[in-house]
Design a protein around this motif. Structure first.
Motif, short mmCIF file in Angstrom:
data_model
loop_
_atom_site.label_atom_id
_atom_site.label_comp_id
_atom_site.label_asym_id
_atom_site.label_seq_id
_atom_site.Cartn_x
_atom_site.Cartn_y
_atom_site.Cartn_z
N VAL A 43 0.87 -1.17 0.00
CA VAL A 43 0.00 0.00 0.00
C VAL A 43 0.91 1.22 0.00
CG1 VAL A 43 -1.72 1.24 1.39
CG2 VAL A 43 -1.68 -1.25 1.43
N ILE A 44 0.50 2.24 -0.70
CA ILE A 44 1.30 3.48 -0.67
C ILE A 44 1.03 4.15 0.68
CG2 ILE A 44 1.58 5.76 -1.71
CD1 ILE A 44 0.52 4.53 -4.31
N ILE A 45 2.09 4.51 1.42
CA ILE A 45 1.91 5.27 2.66
C ILE A 45 2.81 6.50 2.56
CG2 ILE A 45 2.00 5.24 5.18
CD1 ILE A 45 1.84 2.14 4.98
N VAL A 46 2.21 7.66 2.46
CA VAL A 46 2.99 8.89 2.30
C VAL A 46 2.55 9.92 3.33
CG1 VAL A 46 3.99 10.26 0.44
CG2 VAL A 46 2.23 8.59 -0.10
N THR A 47 3.52 10.59 3.91
CA THR A 47 3.22 11.74 4.76
C THR A 47 3.61 12.97 3.94
OG1 THR A 47 4.02 10.35 6.54
CG2 THR A 47 3.52 12.64 7.09
N HIS A 48 2.71 13.92 3.85
CA HIS A 48 2.98 15.04 2.92
C HIS A 48 2.07 16.21 3.28
CE1 HIS A 48 -0.84 14.32 0.66
NE2 HIS A 48 -0.68 13.12 1.19
N ASP A 49 2.37 17.33 2.66
CA ASP A 49 1.37 18.40 2.68
C ASP A 49 1.02 18.67 1.22
OD1 ASP A 49 3.43 19.85 1.69
OD2 ASP A 49 3.81 20.98 3.54
N GLU A 50 0.47 19.84 0.94
CA GLU A 50 0.03 20.06 -0.43
C GLU A 50 1.17 20.01 -1.44
OE1 GLU A 50 -1.40 21.43 2.11
OE2 GLU A 50 -3.56 21.63 1.79
N GLU A 51 2.38 20.32 -0.97
CA GLU A 51 3.50 20.34 -1.92
C GLU A 51 4.59 19.31 -1.60
OE1 GLU A 51 4.67 24.31 -1.31
OE2 GLU A 51 2.73 25.05 -2.03
N ASN A 83 -5.61 10.99 6.14
CA ASN A 83 -5.93 11.51 7.48
C ASN A 83 -5.09 12.75 7.72
OD1 ASN A 83 -7.60 9.37 7.96
ND2 ASN A 83 -6.02 8.17 9.00
N LEU A 84 -5.66 13.67 8.47
CA LEU A 84 -4.89 14.86 8.83
C LEU A 84 -4.13 14.55 10.12
CD1 LEU A 84 -4.51 17.79 7.79
CD2 LEU A 84 -6.07 18.46 9.62
N GLN A 115 2.19 22.06 13.37
CA GLN A 115 2.19 21.79 11.93
C GLN A 115 1.21 20.68 11.59
OE1 GLN A 115 6.40 21.35 11.18
NE2 GLN A 115 6.12 22.67 9.35
N ASN A 116 0.58 20.78 10.42
CA ASN A 116 -0.35 19.74 9.98
C ASN A 116 0.17 19.05 8.72
OD1 ASN A 116 -2.28 20.19 11.94
ND2 ASN A 116 -3.10 21.95 10.79
N TYR A 117 0.09 17.73 8.72
CA TYR A 117 0.45 16.97 7.52
C TYR A 117 -0.67 16.01 7.18
CZ TYR A 117 5.24 18.59 8.18
OH TYR A 117 6.33 19.35 8.32
N PHE A 118 -0.61 15.50 5.94
CA PHE A 118 -1.55 14.45 5.56
C PHE A 118 -0.81 13.12 5.58
CE2 PHE A 118 -2.83 18.21 3.10
CZ PHE A 118 -4.09 18.40 3.64
N VAL A 119 -1.47 12.10 6.10
CA VAL A 119 -0.94 10.75 5.91
C VAL A 119 -1.90 10.08 4.93
CG1 VAL A 119 -0.26 8.58 6.96
CG2 VAL A 119 -0.11 10.68 8.26
N SER A 120 -1.39 9.77 3.75
CA SER A 120 -2.27 9.20 2.72
C SER A 120 -1.92 7.75 2.43
CB SER A 120 -2.14 10.01 1.43
OG SER A 120 -2.62 11.31 1.65
N PHE A 121 -2.96 6.96 2.30
CA PHE A 121 -2.80 5.54 1.95
C PHE A 121 -3.41 5.32 0.58
CE2 PHE A 121 -3.31 6.07 6.47
CZ PHE A 121 -2.24 5.36 6.99
N GLY A 122 -2.65 4.70 -0.31
CA GLY A 122 -3.17 4.50 -1.67
C GLY A 122 -3.04 3.06 -2.11
#
Ligand code: C2E
Ligand code: CA
Ligand code: CA
Length: 680
Positions: free
Chosen positions: A139-147, A220-221, A228-235
């Motif tokens: 599964v893709i697991i990425v921590t990121h913000d908009e950029e 998830n936020l 600071q806020n980041y997104f943790v996205s699962f793909g």
């Protein structure tokens, strides 16, 4: 866990308080010492100043004064000793208490420290496990913000083909997401910032090598302490899931060997057409079955069979275009659904397919001739649902086989009767054998040069009590199919040998008796043994016995057949290869089997009237046979021309309606008697 950590911390603070009290006690002791010293100093000064005056005032006599001076000295020593004692004792007590408390505090500290270490180890292990899950999860697991990309699991990196540095440098949006999706994605992240979570949204990524992969995302936020806020996205890779679904679909609805749709898919296709429910929308199904396919598999192995089926699959794929539909129903059975097709066009299409497969094939030194039988049904005339349509198409195909194979047959209602007649016949065979409804006819065989009868071929007849005479061409295949052939052939062999004995006793000692043996009996060791015993027990001249085997017979295990034939040969029995030229790998059989005689098939003899290619072939076969020391018997001689031709080309012997039809035993006796009377 957090609670646990906090709980432990409180305990640590409580314990430290006791340790922190110690300097205070020291300070108290110091003050105590100063106070005692001060009191001692004041007391000492007052004592020096006042004690002597007080003694002088109280004691006037000198002796008492001296005595009291000594007492005063003792008293002073006593007081100072007391004070020193108190001071030292307090000091000692304090030290002891201090040591004890320190030791206790250290012990407690040690316990807390151990607990902490234990907790730390557990945390490290848990961290390792989480890391591994993140590392290995597909599964893709990425921590990121908009950029920016903050972190990325290895699966994500492997999938997109970029390194973490590349992603950090350029930003994941720029690198991975097609521009047209940007506005959409930005609004999704705005929403996630408000709702803390976004589920099952879909957008593709473009990998380094340019492949587009559809990804299904959940984000998830993540709010950190530093604000600071980041997104943790699962793909998840949608393509892979689709590929998997397609694979499952492929397995369920497609045939693995040819890649064609299977029976289930074909039925779905029929139902699709049925559901259109338009009267004009009639369709036709051609049910194809390869003739004698089992023989190819049996004699040449499944690999050759598979090769041929694959070829046929390719052939059908290229011949059948939409909206028509082709499928492999199983084994060597294929079906084509033709939409709105006329009978003429259908026959034309089938003829094209037949042209591509109906020929002599040559694979790895094996030659075989392929033909196909086709049954045809039309909707709505021949059935109203897929089950009936396929069943009737199968019946029509079976009938095409029964009528001699290599043909197209359109379904008619009374074919079903014919089929049930077959089933009835299979049941009746058993009964017929027990009831002795079978009898043997004998067709004389002639030496062509002299015209002398040299032998007879035993041919079985079934005198059915209701249906009269039934042709062996009809019931032998049924007996083979149902396994009743073994019992039938035991009867035939016993009967033919008994007859041979009778003829020997009648003076026709040299008369050769040919007996047909099915490939089934020849391949079944148990059943062959029984036949062998019958032969062994027969008091006849084995040199005048011929066993005919058909080259098209179901010979699944060539080696067993060879062994059995050798056993027969040892007794002096000769082996004839029946129907030579019609079946499979003729020359191959000739090489392998211990053959003495070749029986040239009737179809060759038929060709003798025209001066076509087959006459040349017969000539070559005759030459070849003689070169290889085979005797040749011609079958089905019906005309004088044929007889003449064969005689001129040194064919030793023959049989056929021109010379004599198969006859019952008593007729043979008459014939032989007359014959020998005239020829001798
Ligand atoms: P087959 O062994 O090739 O037998 C020759 C067939 O050709 C016989 O048909 C015979 O009656 C027929 N025939 C002979 N001369 C002529 C001719 O000049 N013109 C035409 N049109 N036909 C001719 P039948 O008796 O109907 O036997 C058919 C097949 O049934 C046989 O072909 C053989 O394969 C099988 N069969 C017959 N009897 C037995 C048997 O006892 N055991 C086994 N296993 N098979 C048998
Ligand atoms: Ca025969
Ligand atoms: Ca024959």
């Amino acid at each position: 866990m957090a609670k646990n950590i906090f709980g432990s911390r409180n305990r640590i603070e409580g314990r430290n308080k006791e340790v922190i009290d110690m300097p205070y006690r020291k300070r108290v002791f110091q003050n105590e010492a100063i106070a005692i010293s001060m009191i001692y100093a004041i007391f000492g000064i007052l004592w020096i100043l006042l004690s002597d005056r007080l003694l002088e005032y109280i004691l006037r006599d000198m002796d008492s004064y001296k005595h009291f001076q000594t007492y005063k000295g003792w008293f002073y020593v006593f007081i100072t000793t007391m004070m020193v004692y108190i001071l030292i004792r307090n000091q000692m007590l304090l030290l002891k208490e201090e040591n004890y408390k320190t030791a206790k505090a250290y012990e407690k500290l040690r316990i807390v420290l151990n607990e902490l270490i234990e907790m730390e180890t557990k945390l490290v292990e848990q961290r390792k496990l989480t890391d591994r899950i993140i590392f290995e999860a597909p599964v893709i697991i990425v921590t990121h913000d908009e950029e920016k990309t903050i972190s990325c699991n290895p699966y994500a990196l492997a999938l997109c083909g970029y390194t973490e540095e590349e992603l950090n440098e350029k930003g994941w949006m720029e690198l991975l997401v097609p521009h047209e999706f940007w506005p959409n994605i930005i609004s999704i992240f705005q929403k996630i910032r408000q709702e803390k979570r976004g589920q099952n949204y879909e957008f593709p990524i473009i990998t380094k090598d340019g492949t587009s992969i559809n990804i299904l995302w959940t984000s998830n936020l993540l709010s950190l302490d530093n604000g600071q806020n980041y997104f943790v996205s699962f793909g998840t890779d949608f393509n892979e899931r689709k590929r998997y679904e397609e694979k499952v679909q492929q397995l369920a609805f497609y045939d693995t060997l040819t890649g064609l749709p299977n029976r289930a898919m074909f039925e779905i296709e029929i139902n699709k057409h049925l559901s259109l429910n338009i009267a004009r929308n009639h369709f036709t199904i051609a049910y194809i079955d390869i003739d004698n396919f089992k023989n190819i598999n049996d004699s040449m192995g499944h690999q050759v069979g598979d090769m041929f089926l694959t070829y046929l699959g390719e052939c059908l794929k290229s011949e059948v275009q939409e909206p028509n539909f082709v499928a492999r129903l199983g084994g060597d059975e294929f079906a084509i659904l033709y939409v709105r097709i006329s009978k003429e066009e259908l026959l034309q299409r089938i003829a094209t397919i037949r042209q591509r497969i109906s020929k002599t094939w040559s694979i790895e030194n094996h030659q075989f001739y392929i033909s196909m039988s086709v049954g045809v049904v039309s909707y709505p005339n021949d059935g109203e649902n897929s089950t009936t349509l396929l069943k009737n198409a199968d019946i029509a195909m079976y009938e095409a086989k029964r009528e001699g194979k290599n043909r197209v047959l359109f379904y008619k209602e009374n074919i079903s009767d014919n089929n049930s007649r077959h089933l009835k016949m299979i049941n009746n065979l058993q009964y017929g054998i027990d009831e002795e409804q079978f009898l043997l006819y004998y067709q004389p065989q002639f030496e062509l040069k002299s015209g002398k009868i040299i032998g007879v071929e035993a041919l079985v007849r079934w005198n059915h009590h209701e249906e009269g005479f039934i042709s062996p061409a009809e019931f032998i295949p049924l007996a083979e199919e149902s396994g009743q052939i073994y019992k039938l052939e035991r009867w035939i062999v016993r009967k033919a040998l008994e007859q041979k004995k009778v003829w020997e006793e009648q003076g026709f000692h040299d008369l050769i008796v040919s007996i047909n043996l099915s490939g089934k009996t020849l391949t079944s060791s148990i059943n062959f043994e029984e036949i062998e015993q019958i032969i062994a027990g027969a008091p006849v001249d084995f040199n005048k016995i011929v066993i005919e085997i058909t080259e098209t017979a179901n010979i699944s295990d060539v080696d067993i057949v060879i062994n059995h034939l050798k056993l027969l040969k040892k007794r002096g029995i000769k082996i004839a290869l029946d129907d030579f030229g019609t079946g499979y790998s003729s020359l191959n059989y000739l090489k392998k089997f211990p053959i003495n005689i070749i029986k040239l098939d009737r179809s060759f003899i038929d060709a003798i009237n025209e001066n076509g290619i087959d006459t040349l072939l017969i000539k070559n076969i005759l030459t070849l046979a003689h070169d290889l020391d085979f005797e040749v018997v011609a079958e089905g001689i019906e005309t004088k021309e044929q007889l003449e031709y064969l005689r001129n080309h040194y064919c030793e012997s023959g049989q056929g309606y021109l010379l004599s039809r198969p006859l019952p035993e008593e007729k043979i006796f008459e014939l032989l008697e007359n014959h020998y009377r005239y020829t001798e």
